[in-house]
Design an enzyme around this catalytic site. Structure first.
Site, PDB file in Angstrom:
ATOM      1  N   ASP A 218      10.567  -2.361  -1.564  1.00  0.00           N
ATOM      2  CA  ASP A 218       9.463  -2.038  -2.477  1.00  0.00           C
ATOM      3  C   ASP A 218       9.865  -2.360  -3.924  1.00  0.00           C
ATOM      4  O   ASP A 218      10.985  -2.034  -4.344  1.00  0.00           O
ATOM      5  CB  ASP A 218       9.179  -0.536  -2.335  1.00  0.00           C
ATOM      6  CG  ASP A 218       7.901  -0.117  -2.993  1.00  0.00           C
ATOM      7  OD1 ASP A 218       6.849  -0.649  -2.611  1.00  0.00           O
ATOM      8  OD2 ASP A 218       7.944   0.724  -3.911  1.00  0.00           O
ATOM      9  N   GLU A 280       9.508  -7.328  -1.810  1.00  0.00           N
ATOM     10  CA  GLU A 280       8.182  -7.301  -2.420  1.00  0.00           C
ATOM     11  C   GLU A 280       8.415  -7.555  -3.895  1.00  0.00           C
ATOM     12  O   GLU A 280       8.760  -6.658  -4.662  1.00  0.00           O
ATOM     13  CB  GLU A 280       7.480  -5.949  -2.236  1.00  0.00           C
ATOM     14  CG  GLU A 280       6.071  -5.981  -2.779  1.00  0.00           C
ATOM     15  CD  GLU A 280       5.637  -4.736  -3.533  1.00  0.00           C
ATOM     16  OE1 GLU A 280       6.491  -3.946  -3.955  1.00  0.00           O
ATOM     17  OE2 GLU A 280       4.436  -4.550  -3.701  1.00  0.00           O
TER      18      GLU A 280
HETATM   19  O1  TEU Z   1       3.690  -1.955  -5.015  1.00  0.00           O
HETATM   20  C1  TEU Z   1       4.343  -2.602  -6.108  1.00  0.00           C
HETATM   21  C2  TEU Z   1       3.365  -2.985  -7.164  1.00  0.00           C
HETATM   22  O2  TEU Z   1       2.239  -2.679  -7.079  1.00  0.00           O
HETATM   23  C3  TEU Z   1       3.877  -3.645  -8.389  1.00  0.00           C
HETATM   24  O3  TEU Z   1       4.845  -4.553  -7.990  1.00  0.00           O
HETATM   25  C4  TEU Z   1       2.733  -4.320  -9.153  1.00  0.00           C
HETATM   26  O4  TEU Z   1       1.655  -4.567  -8.316  1.00  0.00           O
HETATM   27  C5  TEU Z   1       3.060  -5.653  -9.706  1.00  0.00           C
HETATM   28  O5  TEU Z   1       4.378  -5.754 -10.039  1.00  0.00           O
HETATM   29  C6  TEU Z   1       2.171  -5.867 -10.930  1.00  0.00           C
HETATM   30  O6  TEU Z   1       2.385  -7.134 -11.471  1.00  0.00           O
HETATM   31  C7  TEU Z   1       4.604  -1.189  -4.249  1.00  0.00           C
HETATM   32  C8  TEU Z   1       3.910  -0.646  -3.014  1.00  0.00           C
HETATM   33  O7  TEU Z   1       3.482  -1.726  -2.197  1.00  0.00           O
HETATM   34  C9  TEU Z   1       2.750   0.206  -3.457  1.00  0.00           C
HETATM   35  O8  TEU Z   1       1.978   0.677  -2.359  1.00  0.00           O
HETATM   36  C10 TEU Z   1       3.296   1.372  -4.250  1.00  0.00           C
HETATM   37  O9  TEU Z   1       2.208   2.130  -4.745  1.00  0.00           O
HETATM   38  C11 TEU Z   1       4.180   0.896  -5.406  1.00  0.00           C
HETATM   39  O10 TEU Z   1       5.096  -0.128  -5.029  1.00  0.00           O
HETATM   40  C12 TEU Z   1       5.010   2.040  -5.934  1.00  0.00           C
HETATM   41  O11 TEU Z   1       5.987   2.366  -4.960  1.00  0.00           O
END
Ligand code: TEU
Length: 565
Positions: A218, A280
């Site tokens: 994550d 991610e």
């Molecule tokens: O999501 C990560 C996220 O949303 C960020 O990386 C953001 O979207 C991006 O960097 C913006 O440019 C993860 C999970 O998938 C999500 O469900 C959680 O809410 C979040 O992290 C917090 O743990």
């Protein structure tokens, strides 16, 4: 752990991850075994045959750890235990062993950027006060201004609102501020602290010892922040700047962390398969993202640029070519994805005019918002999936996309639980619309998500009536259903080993047609997708292996993809 070498996966060798199809299960919303309205691990175990029959290679479980659930489990209070809402560690072991027996690998989420504010470390940090080693595990800083009344910098939360919250010290005085790039209940760890690095390595080892086949990481791009925590630039957006222009995204220091993680997972390698790391990382441009999948770092990283690319032939071709090339630079497979638990389902996202330029990021759809064209969206979504699962590399599927589930766009505000909705003051509808519980049956108060018993609770998010006719049972064995299309696509992908193939663009490409061939030495497959308004003639002398929708005689209608031999 049962030997997976003889498993039915498309590649029973160590590098299974190079072409695996991995299905994301969101434990809250997949199957409710005990009728409390929330999904759970026994429910997942009972429904694993659905994944075996779908033909995927692995399952990714979103968090099921001890958590107050302020961000649906991405706020972890104990990284090495199962939240009672979802079951027990014994339930997890049963799920893992049953999956392995079916030839399904299992990867689990790891949430290293932040813990829950309920985590014992954060509670200790609050109690210990400024300058303590407990505080040093998180990003606590004194405020700016004569009394420290201003936040340490201008960073905001991804969910909306400020990224810093001031605490009250044990003596009752206004104290330091702590960083939370997400919800106030998700304090960011300080990854310059060796104790933090040791904690998360021990968590990885705990689950690897239990037999998991890997992790989805994550916020993989957020662990290290720029030295001195400088202000973020005003007016930055993905369409104008690289991600690392933001001092809390994609900083160089993250890579040594993943080299240490890769060293650990490689120490668990066995003939039945590598234990993998999938990042991610919402990182642009593509070469910056490719740095995460260098041979001594992560095995995979989601291609979110592809996910956000409009359904237009030249944009699709550009994104596929460019991201394949950048991954090849580091010898990594591409990791394709169109939907997940954070974005509007692509069966609805593609139901809007695809004229938006740049990266389309939608913050949910609610009552009163412009609504997608459901039929156009589903046609484009199945055509896009038929393109994606033909591409070389690995592909991730979001639960329910195999049913053609649309985004639920009429949730009442009071049922929404995503902190994004509250923190944005409702301007961002949030992500609940893509997380509505799976329908398994046309009947029953929760369409088979939970047990059909008088004492069973309603599903934690209300399911729309259309979910009944879209349920697994309603589509199983029905020719032309989305479910049977997915099953056929995955079977043919495995037969032709497309995930291991080489892609060649063909002459039929045009401003409205996407056409390429993938060849892995197991029978080349030509993919032709018509993204234009007018039907396109099939090339002469071809055999249609599968089509994402009905053909018009010898022609391919709009928003339809065919695989040809
Ligand atoms: O999501 C990560 C996220 O949303 C960020 O990386 C953001 O979207 C991006 O960097 C913006 O440019 C993860 C999970 O998938 C999500 O469900 C959680 O809410 C979040 O992290 C917090 O743990």
């Amino acid at each position: 752990m049962p030997d997976l070498a003889s498993a039915s996966t498309s590649t029973a060798d160590a590098a299974w991850w190079r072409d695996a199809v991995i299905y994301q299960v969101y434990p809250r919303s997949w199957a409710d075994g005990n009728g409390d309205g929330l999904g759970d691990l026994p429910g997942i175990t009972d429904r694993l045959p659905h994944l075996r029959d779908l033909g995927v290679d692995a399952v990714w479980l979103s968090p099921f750890y001890t958590s107050p659930q302020h961000d649906a489990g991405y706020d972890v209070a104990d990284y090495c235990d199962v939240d009672p809402r979802f079951g027990t560690l014994a339930d997890f072991d049963t799920l893992l062993n049953r999956a392995h027996d079916m030839g399904l690998r299992v990867i689990v989420d790891i949430v290293p950027n932040h813990s829950s504010s309920d985590h014992e470390w954060f509670q200790a940090a609050l109690a210990a006060g400024p300058g303590s080693p407990e505080r040093a595990r998180y990003l606590f800083r004194d405020g700016r201004g004569p009394d420290g009344e201003l936040p340490p910098n201008n960073w905001n939360s991804v969910f909306g609102g400020p990224g810093w919250t001031r605490v009250t010290e044990a003596d009752g005085t206004a104290g330091q501020w702590y960083l939370h790039l997400f919800d106030v209940s998700q304090p960011d760890f300080d990854w310059t602290n060796p104790e933090v690095r040791e904690l998360l390595l021990s968590v990885l080892a705990f689950w690897l010892d239990r037999g998991v086949d890997g992790f989805r990481i994550d916020v993989a791009h957020g662990l290290i922040k720029a030295d001195g925590l400088p202000d973020a630039p005003d007016g930055w957006s993905e369409s104008v700047g690289p991600t690392n222009a933001m001092p809390f995204w994609d900083q160089p220091g993250v890579h040594e962390i993943y080299r240490s993680w890769r060293e650990l997972t490689d120490s668990y390698r066995s003939p039945s398969g590598d234990r993998i790391l999938c990042g991610e990382a919402w990182v642009l441009p593509a070469p910056a993202l490719a740095r995460y999948t260098r041979p001594d770092e992560l095995h995979q990283s989601f291609n979110f640029e592809y996910l956000m690319t409009p359904w237009r032939a030249e944009r699709q071709r550009d994104s596929i070519s460019r991201t394949l090339a950048s991954a090849a630079e580091v010898g990594a497979p591409q990791t394709w994805v169109l939907s997940n638990h954070d974005v509007v389902r692509h069966a609805s996202r593609l139901g809007f005019d695809q004229v938006a330029d740049g990266l389309v990021r939608m913050g949910g759809i609610g009552i009163g918002d412009p609504q997608p064209d459901a039929a156009v969206g589903l046609a484009r979504a199945t055509a896009a999936t038929a393109v994606m699962v033909a591409l070389p590399g690995s592909a991730y599927l979001w639960q329910g996309e195999e049913l053609g589930l649309p985004e639920v766009t009429d949730l009442a505000d009071e049922v929404r639980q995503d902190p994004t909705f509250a923190r944005s003051g409702g301007t961002d509808r949030g992500r609940d619309g893509c997380r509505v519980p799976m329908p398994w049956s046309p009947q029953g108060p929760t369409f088979g998500f939970g047990p059909d018993r008088p004492d069973a609770e309603p599903a934690w998010l209300p399911q729309p009536a259309v979910y009944g006719e879209l349920s697994v049972a309603a589509q199983t064995g029905v020719e032309g259903s989305t479910l049977e299309l997915y099953r056929t696509l995955l079977r043919l992908r495995r037969t032709h080993r497309l995930g291991r193939g080489t892609l060649t663009w063909l002459d039929e490409n045009s401003p409205t047609v996407l056409c390429f061939q993938v060849d892995a030495g197991a029978g080349a497959v030509t993919v032709l997708a018509n993204l234009g308004a007018e039907p396109v003639a099939l090339p002469d002398g071809v055999t249609v292996l599968v089509a994402s929708g009905p053909l018009d005689g010898g022609r391919v209608p709009t928003d339809t993809t065919v695989w040809l031999a």
